[in-house]
Enzyme design. Structure first.
Site, PDB file in Angstrom:
ATOM      1  N   GLY A  42      62.301  48.403  49.845  1.00  0.00           N
ATOM      2  CA  GLY A  42      61.510  47.073  49.139  1.00  0.00           C
ATOM      3  C   GLY A  42      63.024  47.093  48.133  1.00  0.00           C
ATOM      4  CD  GLU A  43      67.864  48.210  45.828  1.00  0.00           C
ATOM      5  OE1 GLU A  43      69.169  47.704  46.077  1.00  0.00           O
ATOM      6  OE2 GLU A  43      68.264  49.446  45.658  1.00  0.00           O
ATOM      7  NE  ARG A  99      48.063  35.649  30.880  1.00  0.00           N
ATOM      8  CZ  ARG A  99      47.334  35.828  32.085  1.00  0.00           C
ATOM      9  NH1 ARG A  99      46.267  35.526  32.273  1.00  0.00           N
ATOM     10  NH2 ARG A  99      47.386  36.057  33.384  1.00  0.00           N
ATOM     11  CD  GLN A 100      52.127  41.533  28.106  1.00  0.00           C
ATOM     12  OE1 GLN A 100      53.003  42.681  27.473  1.00  0.00           O
ATOM     13  NE2 GLN A 100      52.247  41.828  29.325  1.00  0.00           N
ATOM     14  CG  HIS A 133      49.163  31.264  26.845  1.00  0.00           C
ATOM     15  ND1 HIS A 133      48.419  30.585  27.351  1.00  0.00           N
ATOM     16  CD2 HIS A 133      48.740  32.561  26.036  1.00  0.00           C
ATOM     17  CE1 HIS A 133      46.730  31.869  26.907  1.00  0.00           C
ATOM     18  NE2 HIS A 133      47.538  32.734  25.958  1.00  0.00           N
ATOM     19  CG  ASP A 172      41.059  29.502  24.449  1.00  0.00           C
ATOM     20  OD1 ASP A 172      41.715  27.880  24.168  1.00  0.00           O
ATOM     21  OD2 ASP A 172      41.211  29.655  25.205  1.00  0.00           O
ATOM     22  CE  LYS A 195      37.558  32.267  25.742  1.00  0.00           C
ATOM     23  NZ  LYS A 195      38.665  31.878  26.581  1.00  0.00           N
ATOM     24  CG  ASP A 221      43.374  26.463  28.927  1.00  0.00           C
ATOM     25  OD1 ASP A 221      43.605  27.026  28.413  1.00  0.00           O
ATOM     26  OD2 ASP A 221      42.244  27.684  29.085  1.00  0.00           O
ATOM     27  CB  THR A 229      37.092  30.580  30.099  1.00  0.00           C
ATOM     28  OG1 THR A 229      37.400  32.224  29.712  1.00  0.00           O
ATOM     29  CG2 THR A 229      37.154  30.044  28.841  1.00  0.00           C
TER      30      THR A 229
END
Length: 313
Positions: A42-43, A99-100, A133, A172, A195, A221, A229
């Site tokens: 897979g490399e 999102r992090q 984001h 949101d 929410k 969004d 959502t």
């Protein structure tokens, strides 16, 4: 003897070839030739099959999961650096792991910061992306970041609908800034959804801040993941008397049962870009290409022209 900026070449990772082809066509150059060799375990290894010495290269790659997309981009950047490219611009229409962007609980990583450091360490000299984001992710980089807004391609489409009694809505509290920016240009009212979640991707309760009765609503969004959502928001708004509900989401992640949720919801239409390829077609999903926007800004960057006119928000 006049100085002329060296030509630019555009290359794509394997999952962003379709978008890169559209960008290259709008830019006016053929898509560059790059191959990926894969080992039995897979490399994989990218290889530029043409000279890029002394040139600006644009590497188009949305870094949505799996992590192979990000790894492809990192290897392409490293290969370009070692092939003596003069400038290496990572064109990331969808910036994954965004999102992090902070520690929201103890003992978790800040993944967006890590990705930024990986890209810079690999050798990227410039980053070009769209609808992050979280805006503060730009500050994770020590290199120039061109943060484009999809509003430049969505707003003309919204205006073409000629909707009366238009209301812009945020699904949101965090997206309220984006909703107000759209409403400013469209001269419309704004509604915000409040929410609460039991856990990630699972909504507990949702309430509306504002009135949607007799209004044509457009939810805005930056991304749509599971679709829960937006589906919930559309159902609540129709129950509150809205005439119609559409949604604008830049990045169509659409994981899990998202397609089924959208199809079964009261959403009239979902408008997205092609920053991420759709997994399947849907009668409710309309794709507006971001290729012309990226091609135009890439031309501006190549010719050292200001791109401030591309920022509507």
């Amino acid at each position: 003897m006049s100085y002329q900026e060296p030509e630019a070449k555009i290359f794509a990772c394997s999952q962003s070839v379709y978008l890169a082809e559209q960008i290259a066509e709008k830019y006016g150059v053929p898509l560059g030739n790059i191959t990926f060799s894969t080992y039995s375990d897979g490399e994989f290894q990218p290889s530029f099959e043409e000279s890029i010495r002394g040139l600006r290269v644009f590497l188009v790659c949305s870094t949505f999961p799996s992590a192979d997309n990000l790894m492809e981009l990192l290897l392409m950047i490293d290969a370009a650096k070692r092939a003596s490219a003069r400038h290496i611009t990572a064109v990331i229409p969808y910036f994954g792991w965004a999102r992090q962007d902070r520690k929201d609980k103890p003992r978790v990583p800040i993944g967006a910061k890590l990705v930024a450091k990986l890209l810079e360490t690999a050798g990227a000299t410039r980053i070009m992306t769209m609808d992050l984001h979280a805006d503060q992710i730009q500050g994770f980089f020590e290199k120039p970041v061109d943060h484009l807004f999809a509003s430049t391609i969505f707003l003309p489409y919204v205006k073409s609908l000629n909707l009366e009694n238009l209301t812009i809505a945020s699904p949101d509290m965090g997206g309220s800034k984006r909703a107000y920016a759209y409403s400013k240009f469209l001269e419309s009212d704004v509604v915000v959804c409040y929410k609460q979640r039991k856990k990630a991707n699972v909504i507990d309760t949702m309430e509306l801040i504002g009135d949607v009765k007799g209004r044509n609503v457009i939810l805005v969004d930056d991304m749509i993941d599971t679709g829960g959502t937006l589906a919930k928001a559309a159902d609540v708004m129709m129950e509150k008397g809205a005439l119609s509900v559409r949604a604008i989401c830049t990045h169509p992640i659409l994981s899990g049962e998202a397609y089924e949720k959208i199809e079964n919801s009261k959403l009239l239409e979902l408008i997205v870009t092609d920053s991420i390829p759709l997994k399947k077609e849907s009668k409710k999903i309309r794709v507006v290409s971001c290729a012309p926007l990226f091609a135009e800004v890439m031309h501006m960057v190549q010719n050292n022209n200001s791109i401030s006119g591309k920022f509507l928000m």
